[in-house]
Design a protein around this motif. Structure first.
Motif, PDB file in Angstrom:
ATOM      1  N   UNK A 118       0.840  -1.128   0.051  1.00  0.00           N
ATOM      2  CA  UNK A 118      -0.193  -0.110   0.019  1.00  0.00           C
ATOM      3  C   UNK A 118       0.815   1.374   0.020  1.00  0.00           C
ATOM      4  N   UNK A 119       0.242   2.465  -0.253  1.00  0.00           N
ATOM      5  CA  UNK A 119       0.832   3.578  -0.419  1.00  0.00           C
ATOM      6  C   UNK A 119       0.884   4.177   0.859  1.00  0.00           C
ATOM      7  N   UNK A 120       1.335   5.362   1.172  1.00  0.00           N
ATOM      8  CA  UNK A 120       1.530   6.106   2.306  1.00  0.00           C
ATOM      9  C   UNK A 120      -0.021   6.380   2.909  1.00  0.00           C
ATOM     10  N   UNK A 121      -0.777   6.509   1.735  1.00  0.00           N
ATOM     11  CA  UNK A 121      -2.133   7.206   2.338  1.00  0.00           C
ATOM     12  C   UNK A 121      -2.932   5.983   2.680  1.00  0.00           C
ATOM     13  N   UNK A 122      -2.570   4.752   2.424  1.00  0.00           N
ATOM     14  CA  UNK A 122      -3.347   3.544   2.816  1.00  0.00           C
ATOM     15  C   UNK A 122      -3.896   2.826   1.362  1.00  0.00           C
ATOM     16  N   UNK A 123      -3.874   3.768   0.244  1.00  0.00           N
ATOM     17  CA  UNK A 123      -4.623   2.843  -0.839  1.00  0.00           C
ATOM     18  C   UNK A 123      -3.755   1.655  -1.231  1.00  0.00           C
ATOM     19  N   UNK A 124      -4.313   0.812  -1.928  1.00  0.00           N
ATOM     20  CA  UNK A 124      -3.582  -0.482  -2.239  1.00  0.00           C
ATOM     21  C   UNK A 124      -2.570  -0.248  -3.461  1.00  0.00           C
TER      22      UNK A 124
END
Length: 128
Positions: A118-124
């Protein structure tokens, strides 16, 4: 912060190397091992993210080199040290190969992004 080819390693691989060293004290006690799982530039890391995520990635510097020099001079000097062959560029691929003798499944960028998930913002990273 650099366009040059650099040596990379994930913190996960650092931990796995430490585990190998602790498990084989007689082999690694008193020795210095380089923890280097990948040699490449930002474009190759971006290509790994693009392959894993399936989204076009354009690798670029977060901070232009002039601003790095102007505002973060110590970091600029450190980057220059690694960019201008101070013995680090010689044998980069051989260093990775030596580390892979210690940690055979050390991560390249694609493996790292798959592991991270996942990215830092939580998106996969990997689309569902």
């Amino acid at each position: 912060l650099s366009k040059s080819k650099m040596l990379w390693c994930s913190t996960y691989d650092c931990g796995r190397a430490a585990a190998v060293a602790f498990q084989n004290k007689s082999k690694y006690l008193g020795k210095i091992e380089e923890v280097v799982s990948y040699a490449g530039d930002l474009a190759s890391v971006g290509a790994g993210l693009q392959e894993v995520g399936g989204v076009p990635v354009k690798a670029s510097l977060v901070l232009p080199i002039f601003l790095r020099w102007l505002f973060i001079y110590d970091l600029h000097c450190m980057c220059n040290y690694f960019e201008n062959d101070q013995g680090f560029k010689t044998g980069m691929d051989a260093r990775v190969a030596r580390f892979k003798e210690m940690v055979p499944n050390a991560m390249d960028p694609k493996d790292f992004f798959k592991y991270l998930g996942k990215y830092a913002n939580g998106d996969p990273i990997v689309p569902k």
